[in-house]
Design a protein around this motif. Structure first.
Motif, PDB file in Angstrom:
ATOM      1  N   SER A  15      10.200 -50.291  47.291  1.00  0.00           N
ATOM      2  CA  SER A  15       8.587 -50.326  46.352  1.00  0.00           C
ATOM      3  C   SER A  15       7.935 -51.112  45.526  1.00  0.00           C
ATOM      4  O   SER A  15       9.480 -51.970  44.959  1.00  0.00           O
ATOM      5  CB  SER A  15       8.753 -48.694  45.200  1.00  0.00           C
ATOM      6  N   HIS A  43       7.163 -48.171  51.758  1.00  0.00           N
ATOM      7  CA  HIS A  43       6.737 -47.850  50.957  1.00  0.00           C
ATOM      8  C   HIS A  43       7.130 -46.796  50.038  1.00  0.00           C
ATOM      9  O   HIS A  43       4.928 -46.287  50.432  1.00  0.00           O
ATOM     10  CB  HIS A  43       5.721 -49.372  50.536  1.00  0.00           C
ATOM     11  N   ASP A  45       6.037 -43.732  46.804  1.00  0.00           N
ATOM     12  CA  ASP A  45       4.885 -43.748  45.723  1.00  0.00           C
ATOM     13  C   ASP A  45       5.691 -43.499  44.589  1.00  0.00           C
ATOM     14  O   ASP A  45       4.455 -43.403  43.440  1.00  0.00           O
ATOM     15  CB  ASP A  45       3.553 -42.947  46.236  1.00  0.00           C
ATOM     16  N   ASP A  48       5.065 -45.493  40.776  1.00  0.00           N
ATOM     17  CA  ASP A  48       3.388 -46.272  40.573  1.00  0.00           C
ATOM     18  C   ASP A  48       3.958 -45.859  39.412  1.00  0.00           C
ATOM     19  O   ASP A  48       2.672 -46.922  38.997  1.00  0.00           O
ATOM     20  CB  ASP A  48       2.920 -45.058  41.540  1.00  0.00           C
ATOM     21  N   ASP A  54       1.821 -49.162  44.847  1.00  0.00           N
ATOM     22  CA  ASP A  54       2.148 -49.864  45.217  1.00  0.00           C
ATOM     23  C   ASP A  54       0.537 -50.337  46.176  1.00  0.00           C
ATOM     24  O   ASP A  54       0.831 -49.259  46.426  1.00  0.00           O
ATOM     25  CB  ASP A  54       3.813 -49.333  46.196  1.00  0.00           C
ATOM     26  N   GLY A  57       2.338 -48.495  49.378  1.00  0.00           N
ATOM     27  CA  GLY A  57       2.664 -46.604  48.984  1.00  0.00           C
ATOM     28  C   GLY A  57       1.953 -45.611  49.637  1.00  0.00           C
ATOM     29  O   GLY A  57       0.548 -46.109  49.511  1.00  0.00           O
TER      30      GLY A  57
END
Length: 213
Positions: A15, A43, A45, A48, A54, A57
């Protein structure tokens, strides 16, 4: 059909909002160039909320990591994490352990032959089991972007410019194979480089993988 590159799949769960991830992201630059290795960065999430969303993400990548954890009887997920061949799990940035897991996977016998190629906008997939499989296999197609540099404006990595490699943009199941009769499947190829993966249910062991540029 023989031009597809075979390799051991290394999945990095990472991330842009994770302060521990940049060293593992840098390792991906080396893995992406390593012969016999198919390195893929997913990626997630779930970081976040810290303050930086991201840009690569996806919730479905978080779901895939959760599915791995559930299959292993684990209750937590974390970044960075590398999963080699669908089985070996390496927490954090540990190049030595990743190299050992790759070598072990490369030394194993391959139970499946896999061929993949583009043909007039389509992706042609063929596979054959060398011996009866233990169960059905999921046929998956992964698209990715070769590289990108992201200037991170907020969160734990605020002010950093980070290079990312083999960034997964989509990961989809396109079929299921019993492993009995040879597999012949045609699906949309899409744009850019892709990887065909044959994986046991779980998710568990990746029996074969081929990259098509």
């Amino acid at each position: 059909m023989a031009d597809a590159e075979q390799g051991v799949v290394v999945e990095l769960y990472t991330s842009q909002g994770c302060s521990s991830c940049p060293p593992a992201d840098a390792l991906m630059a080396d893995l992406a160039q390593m012969p016999g290795v198919i390195a893929l960065a997913l990626h997630v999430d779930y970081w976040d909320y810290i303050g930086w969303t991201d840009t690569f993400g996806q919730a479905k990548f978080t779901d895939r990591q959760k599915a791995y954890a559930h299959a292993a009887g684990e209750k937590m997920i974390y970044t960075p994490q590398m999963i080699v061949g669908g089985r070996a799990r390496v927490e954090g940035n540990q190049p030595g352990k990743v190299a050992e897991a790759i070598a072990a996977a490369q030394a194993e016998a391959h139970p499946v032959t896999l061929l993949a190629a583009r043909d007039d906008g389509k992706l042609v997939i063929r596979a054959e089991a060398l011996a009866p499989l233990r169960g059905p296999v999921s046929v998956q197609v992964v698209h990715y972007a070769d590289s990108a540099v992201v200037d991170i404006g907020r969160g734990e990595n605020a002010g950093m410019s980070v290079a990312y490699h083999n960034i997964v943009t989509s990961w989809a199941k396109v079929g299921e194979w019993s492993g009995e009769a040879p597999l012949q499947l045609v699906t949309d190829a899409g744009e850019g480089p892709l990887v065909v993966i044959l994986q046991s249910a779980g998710p568990a062991e990746i029996l074969a993988a081929a990259r098509v540029k």
